[in-house]
Design a protein around this motif. Structure first.
Motif, PDB file in Angstrom:
ATOM      1  N   ASP A 411       0.850  -1.187   0.000  1.00 19.24           N
ATOM      2  CA  ASP A 411       0.000   0.000   0.000  1.00 19.24           C
ATOM      3  C   ASP A 411       0.890   1.243   0.000  1.00 19.24           C
ATOM      4  OD1 ASP A 411       0.955   0.265   2.577  1.00 19.24           O
ATOM      5  OD2 ASP A 411      -0.895  -0.407   3.543  1.00 19.24           O
ATOM      6  N   TYR A 412       0.250   2.392   0.193  1.00 21.75           N
ATOM      7  CA  TYR A 412       0.991   3.651   0.177  1.00 21.75           C
ATOM      8  C   TYR A 412       2.074   3.671   1.259  1.00 21.75           C
ATOM      9  CZ  TYR A 412       1.458   8.792  -0.118  1.00 21.75           C
ATOM     10  OH  TYR A 412       1.919  10.072  -0.281  1.00 21.75           O
ATOM     11  N   ASN A 413       1.855   2.888   2.321  1.00 18.16           N
ATOM     12  CA  ASN A 413       2.830   2.825   3.420  1.00 18.16           C
ATOM     13  C   ASN A 413       3.910   1.784   3.187  1.00 18.16           C
ATOM     14  OD1 ASN A 413       1.524   4.806   4.960  1.00 18.16           O
ATOM     15  ND2 ASN A 413       0.009   3.283   5.609  1.00 18.16           N
ATOM     16  N   LEU A 414       3.918   1.184   2.015  1.00 19.04           N
ATOM     17  CA  LEU A 414       4.862   0.127   1.648  1.00 19.04           C
ATOM     18  C   LEU A 414       4.640  -1.148   2.463  1.00 19.04           C
ATOM     19  CD1 LEU A 414       8.153   2.218   1.196  1.00 19.04           C
ATOM     20  CD2 LEU A 414       6.422   1.625  -0.509  1.00 19.04           C
ATOM     21  N   MET A 415       3.432  -1.303   2.985  1.00 20.54           N
ATOM     22  CA  MET A 415       3.126  -2.527   3.722  1.00 20.54           C
ATOM     23  C   MET A 415       2.365  -3.489   2.831  1.00 20.54           C
ATOM     24  SD  MET A 415       1.677  -2.939   7.560  1.00 20.54           S
ATOM     25  CE  MET A 415      -0.081  -2.877   7.338  1.00 20.54           C
ATOM     26  N   SER A 416       2.696  -4.758   2.928  1.00 18.45           N
ATOM     27  CA  SER A 416       2.060  -5.766   2.084  1.00 18.45           C
ATOM     28  C   SER A 416       0.706  -6.133   2.669  1.00 18.45           C
ATOM     29  CB  SER A 416       2.953  -7.000   2.013  1.00 18.45           C
ATOM     30  OG  SER A 416       2.944  -7.637   3.268  1.00 18.45           O
TER      31      SER A 416
END
Lengths: 637, 244, 262
Positions: A411-416
Motif C-alpha cells: 500500500d501507500y505505506n509500503l506494507m504488504s
C-alpha cells in the motif's frame, strides 16, 4: 481472503505525503529501544532502511546471503540516479519527473506513490552527497548531470559508470556506522527461507546460516523485505547469480499478495549468449545506441562476415520501423524488434541470436578518436568478453532480462497484505508500472529506504499492539519445521541432473513463452510444462554434500525450486492481462504495424495474486485511478 | 546511543595520557613503519657521509689520517655519535624484526604456486639483505674500527704520529679474501638501499603527481652512488692504483 | 580446449587442505573462467562427488566476490576480476593451479571460499561519515572541484575483493584501507572525522591480523580497479597528520554527560 486497500491519502497530489506524514503516529524514543525490526537484504533499499531505522533508535537485525552487505546487486547498476533538482535549469520539476515516470510506466502505476517518489528524489541526492558519494562534478564544483533514457531534461546524477556501486557504498557506510553503534546487528551469509506470521502479523523470519547450516528463527515487531527482483527466472539475465525470488515467494505463500508479476523489463543492449554453458548476459551501456546503428543482413542465414555485406543488402530495422526515433527507440520497442528479426531467421552470430550494432558510420564521420574517447571502455569490455575487435567488425547485441517491475503488493505505506510485512526497493511492485525508466531504480530503492519506510513503519508500530513472540511459539516452530523439511527434502536429491540444468531449462521455457512477446497458446503451454519440469526436478536433481556445512549446491537448488514454482505465477499473470502495456507485450494485442495496444477500459488495474494452497492463485484487482494525469497512448513511429 | 557513548568516554580517558597515546601510535604497524623509515633514512645518511669521508683515500695518506685524527680529537662527539648510531640501528632492527614476525604471522599458510608481478628483487630480499648487512657491519667494526683481526697492524702510527688508518686500509684490501668480503658487502648494501630509500619516502607519505618519478628513482640512485664510491676505494687499492 | 586443473580442496577451517587434480575437456575458448568451473562442478556432481566451493556473484567485475589465485596471481593473468577472465587467455592443454586468498585475516571457509568480514569490521571502525538521514544540506552547497571529485572517485572505486591482501607478501590490507581513507579524506564532507577515521581504521587493520606494507606494490599490480599505491602514501600522510594533530580538547570534557545540561 485478502483485501487491497491502497491507503492513498485524499486531497491534492502535491500535499498528500506531507499531510500523511503529519497524520502518522510516532513511536516514543524510549519505546523505540524496545522495538526490534528485521530487514532482509542489504542493497540500496535494505541498507538505507536498516541504517536509518538504527539511527532512529530501533533495534535492527539486517540479513543478507552475500558475505558482506556491500556485495548486494545494487552495486552493479551503471547509469545513474534521477532527481528533479533542475540544476541545469532546463525545465525539470517534480511534476515533470512524476509525469515522465507515470508515462514511462505506461499508466500502470499509482499516481500518489510516483509523485512522492519524485518529491523525495531531491533529498536523496543531498543525503548521498553528505555521506560522501563522489558524484561527477563540473569544473566549478557543482554537481554534473546527464540526460538518460530518452527524456528531454538532464536530471541524472552519476559516478562514472559505477553509480550503483557508489550509492550502495554510501548506504553501506551509513549501515557500518549503525553496526558500530550497536543499533544494527548484521547477519551476512544468512538466507531467509521463510516468514513467520503470528495472529495474522509478520513477526519474524526463519533463516539458514550458510556457513554452519544452522536453521534459526529471528522474531521482531516488524519485517522489512528488500530482497530485489526475480529476473533470474529467465536463467540468462543481467542479474547476479545469487539474485533470487525466494524471500518474496515465501512471503507470498504466507499471505502477501504478489502484484504484476508479468511486468519484467528486457534491456536491448547486452552481449549475446555465445555458447550453451553461458550463465550470464553482460550489459553494454545503452548510450551506444546514440551513435550506433542496428542492422541485420536482409537475406536469411547470410553467413558472410559483416564487412562483406554491401549496404543495400543490410536491413537497418529500427530505422525502418521507427523512422522518427530510429536507433533510439525506447527499450521495450527496441528489444522486441531485435527479437522479431532474430525469430525471422535474420539474426547473426552463434544460434542466430544477435544483431549488429555498428559504429563504423560514427567512426567515419566523427573520427576514430572521438568514438574511442566516448566508448573506449565498452569496446575494451566487449573485446575481453567476445575476443572480437569492435573497431573492425561491428558488435553483436541481444536483449537480456534486466529488471522486474512486478513484486509484492504494497500500500501507500509500503506494507504488504500481511500486516507488519513491509516491502521496499525492486522487491515491491510500486512505482514503475509496466516499464521502468532508466536511472529510476536507484532512486526508488533509496527513496523507500531512507525517506519513506522509516516514517510509515513507525505508524504501524505505534498503532499495533504486539505481545512478545518467543522462539518456542507454535507458529515459529511450524515455520522452522517447514524450512527444515524442505532442506532435508532437497538434500535427499541424489538424481542424475544438476539444479543448474533445470534452471537453464526453465529459463529457456520462460524466455520463449513468457519473455518479450507472449501469446495465449504459448502461455498455456508454459503452464503445462512448468509443473512437469518441477516434478522432474524433485525426482532427478542431485544435491550433494551435507546441510550442516557451507553448501552452495544446496543454496542454489533451493532457489531454483522457488523459481520453478513462481514461474507459474508469471504465466498466469501474463495470460490474464489481455493487453499490451509497457514491457508486457501480447501478440494478440497489437496494431497492424506491430505496436502495442493498451486496454485502459478493462485493464487499468494492478493485478495482485493471492496464494491458495494446492490451487490456482486467485486474482485481486486494485483499480488505478488517474486524477491528475490523463493516460495517453505512447507512439514512437 | 548509550553503548557507543560509554565506549567513547573510556577511549577518551585512555587517550588523554600523551605518552600512552604516543606509544600507542608507535605500536601500530604504520607507526613502526614510520620509525623504521626515519631511522633508515638516518642510517642511509650516515652511509653516504661515511663513503664521502673515505673517498679521501684518493687524496693520500696524510689527508685520510688527518681526517681520522680530527674525528678522534672530539671523543665526546665521536662517542655520542657512535651511541646514537647504535641506538638508531637497534631501533631499526628491533622494529623491523617485530614487523617481520607480525608479517609472517599474517600469512600462516603460504601459496603452493606464487608469482610476483611487480616486486623488485631488492624489495623481496629486504629481510635477507638486512640480516647480511648486520653480519657485514659487525665484521667491518671488528676488522677496521676495533682492529681485532690484526691488532699489531691496526695500532701502527704514521710519520706524524697519527694512527695510520690509510696504511691499515691499503693493507687490508691487498688481501683478496677481504676484497671479496667487502665487495659482497657493498652488493648487499646497494640492494638494501635501492628499495629502502624510496620505500621510506612512500612510508612518510611523500607522493606527488609530478615528483613521484623522483621519489621512486631516488633510492636506486643514492644506492648506486654509495656503492660506486665505496667500490672505487676497494678496487683502487686492490689493483694498486692507491698504494702506501 | 582441454585443461589440467590443480584445485585447492579443503573441507572446512579445521581441514588441512590439498591440491586435487582434475581434467576438463571440451572447453570453449569463449567460456569465462567461472563458467569453466561450473563445468567442473557439473562433472563432479554427476559423478557423485561434492562440487567445489568458490565465490562469484555479479559476473561483471563489480561486486568483488571473485577470489581465486590462478597460477600464483590473484584474479589470474589479466588485471581484472576472475569473472571477466576468459579461457581463450590460456593455451590449450595448460595446467592451471587454483588456490584461495591466503591470509590469517581471511580464514578459509571451504575450498576456495574465504571469510573477508575483516574488511567489514575495518569499515565499521570508521569508514563512514556519521550524518543522520534527513537534514542534509543541498548537494550544491558543497563545491567540489572536478579533479578532486575524480581523485576521490578513483579511490572509491575499490570493490573490496581482497586481491591486494592476497597478492601482498605480508598479507597487508594497506591498499584497501588507503582507498577507503583517501576517498573520504579527499572530500569536504569527510573532514570533521578525518583524524579519528585514519587512526581507527589503521588500528582495526592491525587488530584483524593483516601484515604491514612492504612497498612492493604487488597490490597495485593485481588490483582489478587499478587503485594506485599513491593512495597508500596518502594514508601514511593521513596517519602522520592524525598522530600530530591529535585533537585534544582545550578544556576538560565533563566526566558526566548530565553536566552539559546545567
Amino acid at each position: 481472503m485478502i483485501t487491497l486497500e491502497s491507503k492513498v491519502p485524499h486531497g491534492p497530489l502535491e500535499t498528500k505525503w506531507d499531510r500523511h506524514r503529519f497524520s502518522e503516529k510516532l513511536v516514543s524514543p524510549t519505546n523505540k529501544r524496545k522495538v526490534g525490526i528485521i530487514v532482509v537484504g542489504s542493497g540500496l533499499a535494505g541498507a538505507s532502511a536498516a541504517s536509518t531505522l538504527g539511527q532512529l533508535g530501533y533495534q535492527v537485525d539486517c540479513f543478507c546471503f552475500q558475505d558482506s552487505p556491500r556485495r548486494a546487486h545494487s552495486i552493479a547498476a551503471q547509469g545513474g540516479i534521477n532527481a528533479a533538482k533542475n540544476y541545469q535549469d532546463d525545465g525539470d520539476s517534480v511534476e515533470r519527473l512524476f509525469y515522465d515516470t507515470i508515462k514511462g510506466g505506461d499508466f500502470r502505476s499509482r499516481e500518489a506513490n510516483v509523485y512522492r517518489l519524485a518529491q523525495v528524489s531531491m533529498q536523496i541526492i543531498d543525503q548521498c552527497v553528505a555521506l560522501g558519494v563522489p558524484f561527477a562534478r563540473e569544473y566549478g564544483g557543482q554537481l554534473a548531470n546527464r540526460s538518460f533514457g530518452g527524456v528531454q531534461v538532464s536530471r541524472t546524477f552519476y559516478c562514472r559508470g559505477q553509480t550503483g556501486q557508489q550509492l550502495l557504498l554510501g548506504a553501506y557506510s551509513a549501515l557500518s556506522w549503525q553496526i558500530d553503534r550497536g543499533q544494527v546487528r548484521m547477519h551476512p551469509r544468512t538466507e531467509m527461507l521463510d516468514l513467520i506470521v503470528v495472529d495474522g502479523h509478520a513477526r519474524g523470519i526463519v533463516v539458514r546460516d550458510l556457513v554452519t547450516g544452522a536453521i534459526r528463527s529471528h522474531t521482531a515487531e516488524a519485517v522489512v523485505l528488500a530482497t530485489g527482483g526475480y529476473s533470474n527466472i529467465f536463467f540468462l539475465s543481467t542479474n547476479a547469480s545469487g539474485s533470487n525470488v525466494t524471500a518474496t515467494y515465501r512471503a507470498w505463500k504466507q499471505g502477501a499478495a504478489f502484484a504484476n508479476p508479468c511486468f519484467t523489463q528486457i534491456h536491448p543492449t547486452a552481449i549475446p549468449p555465445s555458447e550453451a554453458y553461458q550463465a550470464k548476459l553482460t550489459l553494454m551501456s545503452e548510450s551506444l545506441r546514440n551513435d550506433g546503428r542496428l542492422w541485420v543482413p536482409k537475406q536469411k542465414g547470410d553467413s558472410r562476415s559483416p564487412e562483406q555485406i554491401p549496404e543495400p543488402e543490410r536491413d537497418y530495422f529500427l530505422e525502418r520501423r521507427y523512422p522518427r526515433f530510429g536507433n533510439l527507440a525506447p527499450r521495450d520497442l527496441a528489444s522486441r524488434a531485435v527479437k522479431h528479426i532474430c525469430d525471422d531467421g535474420c539474426g547473426v552470430g552463434p544460434g542466430g541470436l544477435g544483431v549488429y550494432l555498428d559504429l563504423s558510420d560514427a567512426i567515419a564521420q566523427q573520427g576514430l578518436e572521438v568514438v574511442q574517447e566516448r566508448y573506449g571502455n565498452l569496446f575494451e569490455m566487449y573485446q575481453r568478453i567476445t575476443g572480437e575487435d569492435a573497431y573492425k567488425t561491428p558488435m553483436r547485441i541481444y536483449p537480456a532480462p534486466h529488471y522486474t517491475m512486478g513484486g509484492l503488493w504494497v500500500d501507500y505505506n509500503l506494507m504488504s497484505t500481511v500486516p507488519g510485512l513491509f516491502v521496499i526497493g525492486e522487491a515491491n511492485f510500486a512505482d514503475h508500472g509496466a516499464n521502468r525508466l532508466g536511472a529510476s531504480s536507484l532512486m526508488q530503492g533509496l527513496a523507500d529506504g531512507y525517506f519513506i519506510l522509516p516514517y510509515t513503519i513507525g505508524h504501524y508500530l505505534a498503532t499495533t499492539k504486539s505481545g512478545p513472540v518467543g522462539t518456542g511459539h507454535l507458529d515459529v516452530r511450524a515455520a522452522e519445521e517447514r524450512v527444515t523439511n524442505r532442506v532435508a527434502r532437497l538434500l535427499r536429491g541424489r538424481g542424475r541432473q544438476t539444479a543448474a540444468s533445470y534452471h537453464r531449462s526453465l529459463g529457456r521455457l520462460m524466455w520463449d513463452l513468457c519473455g518479450m512477446a507472449r501469446e495465449e497458446a504459448g502461455l498455456k503451454k508454459a503452464l503445462e510444462a512448468i509443473p512437469a519440469l518441477r516434478e522432474e526436478f524433485w525426482h532427478e536433481v542431485a544435491v550433494l554434500g551435507s546441510g550442516a556445512t557451507f553448501n552452495q549446491a544446496l543454496e542454489y537448488a533451493g532457489r531454483v525450486a522457488d523459481f520453478l514454482e513462481s514461474a507459474e505465477l508469471l504465466c498466469y499473470d501474463a495470460l490474464h492481462r489481455e493487453e499490451s502495456c509497457g514491457a508486457h507485450f501480447r501478440e494478440e494485442h497489437q496494431t497492424p504495424l506491430g505496436e502495442p495496444l493498451r486496454d485502459d477500459a478493462n485493464f487499468s488495474y494492478v493485478s495482485a495474486w493471492e496464494y491458495v494452497p494446492n490451487g490456482r492463485p486467485v486474482l485481486h484487482k486494485e483499480p488505478l485511478v488517474f486524477e491528475f494525469v490523463k493516460p495517453t497512448m505512447r507512439t514512437y513511429q | 546511543m548509550e553503548p557507543s557513548g560509554v565506549q567513547v568516554k573510556k577511549a577518551a580517558r585512555f587517550d588523554s595520557l600523551p605518552m600512552i597515546r604516543f606509544f600507542g601510535h608507535i605500536l601500530t604497524s604504520l607507526g613502526s613503519k614510520v620509525l623504521i623509515a626515519l631511522s633508515g633514512l638516518g642510517l642511509a645518511g650516515f652511509v653516504v657521509f661515511h663513503m664521502l669521508g673515505n673517498l679521501q683515500v684518493f687524496e693520500g695518506q696524510d689527508a685520510l689520517n688527518a681526517y681520522a685524527a680530527f674525528l678522534r680529537d672530539m671523543p665526546m662527539a665521536l662517542w655520542s655519535a657512535r651511541v646514537a648510531l647504535l641506538a638508531i640501528v637497534g631501533l631499526h632492527i628491533g622494529l623491523s624484526v617485530r614487523l617481520a614476525i607480525q608479517n609472517r604471522r599474517a600469512r600462516p599458510a603460504g601459496y603452493v604456486v606464487h608469482h610476483y608481478r611487480r616486486a623488485s628483487l631488492a624489495s623481496r630480499t629486504m629481510a635477507l639483505t638486512g640480516s647480511l648487512l648486520v653480519l657485514f657491519i659487525v665484521f667491518h667494526l671488528v676488522h677496521l674500527t676495533a682492529g681485532w683481526l690484526d691488532p699489531e697492524f691496526h695500532n701502527r702510527v704514521d710519520l706524524r704520529g697519527q694512527r695510520d688508518v690509510f696504511g691499515n686500509i691499503v693493507h687490508a684490501f691487498q688481501n683478496p679474501l677481504l676484497v671479496a668480503i667487502y665487495l659482497a658487502g657493498q652488493a648487499v648494501l646497494g640492494l638494501h638501499l635501492s628499495h629502502a630509500l624510496s620505500s621510506s619516502l612512500q612510508t612518510l607519505g611523500l607522493e606527488h603527481p609530478m615528483l613521484d618519478r623522483l621519489f621512486r628513482g631516488a633510492g636506486p640512485l643514492v644506492a648506486l652512488l654509495v656503492v660506486v664510491g665505496n667500490v672505487a676505494i676497494i678496487l683502487a687499492i686492490a689493483f694498486g692504483l692507491v698504494h702506501a | 580446449m582441454t585443461f589440467t586443473l590443480k584445485i585447492w580442496r579443503q573441507n572446512g577451517p579445521a581441514d588441512k587442505g590439498r591440491l586435487v587434480t582434475y581434467q576438463v575437456r571440451d572447453i570453449s575458448p569463449s567460456m569465462s573462467f567461472i563458467e569453466m568451473l561450473d563445468v567442473v562442478n557439473q562433472q563432479l556432481t554427476l559423478k557423485g562427488e561434492e562440487p567445489l566451493a568458490f565465490e562469484y556473484d555479479c559476473r561483471e567485475g563489480i561486486c568483488g566476490s571473485c577470489s581465486l589465485v590462478i597460477d600464483g596471481v590473484p584474479h589470474g593473468p589479466d588485471r581484472g576480476t576472475v569473472c571477466q577472465l576468459y579461457m581463450r587467455r590460456f593455451p590449450d592443454g595448460a595446467t592451471i593451479t587454483i588456490e584461495p586468498w591466503r591470509a590469517k585475516a581471511f580464514p578459509i571457509i571451504k575450498d576456495l571460499v574465504v571469510d573477508r568480514s575483516a574488511f567489514d569490521r575495518i569499515m565499521q571502525a570508521g569508514g563512514y561519515i556519521s550524518v543522520n538521514t534527513g537534514g542534509a544540506v543541498d548537494g550544491n552547497v558543497l563545491l567540489i572541484g572536478k579533479d578532486q571529485a575524480e581523485t576521490a572517485m578513483d579511490a572509491a572505486s575499490c570493490i573490496s575483493c581482497g586481491a591486494c591482501v592476497a597478492a601482498c607478501k605480508n598479507a597487508s590490507a594497506m591498499l584497501f584501507v588507503a582507498a577507503k581513507v583517501s576517498h573520504l579524506a579527499l572530500l569536504p564532507q569527510g573532514q570533521p572525522e578525518r583524524t579519528k577515521r585514519a587512526k581507527a581504521m589503521v588500528a582495526a587493520m592491525d587488530r584483524e591480523g593483516f601484515g604491514s606494507c612492504g612497498n612492493q606494490y604487488e597490490c597495485e599490480a593485481v588490483c582489478p580497479k587499478s587503485i594506485s599505491v599513491r593512495f597508500i602514501a596518502k594514508l601514511n600522510r593521513e596517519f602522520l597528520r592524525a598522530t600530530i594533530e591529535e585533537p585534544s580538547p582545550l578544556a576538560e570534557q565533563p566526566a558526566d554527560p548530565h553536566d552539559e545540561s546545567h
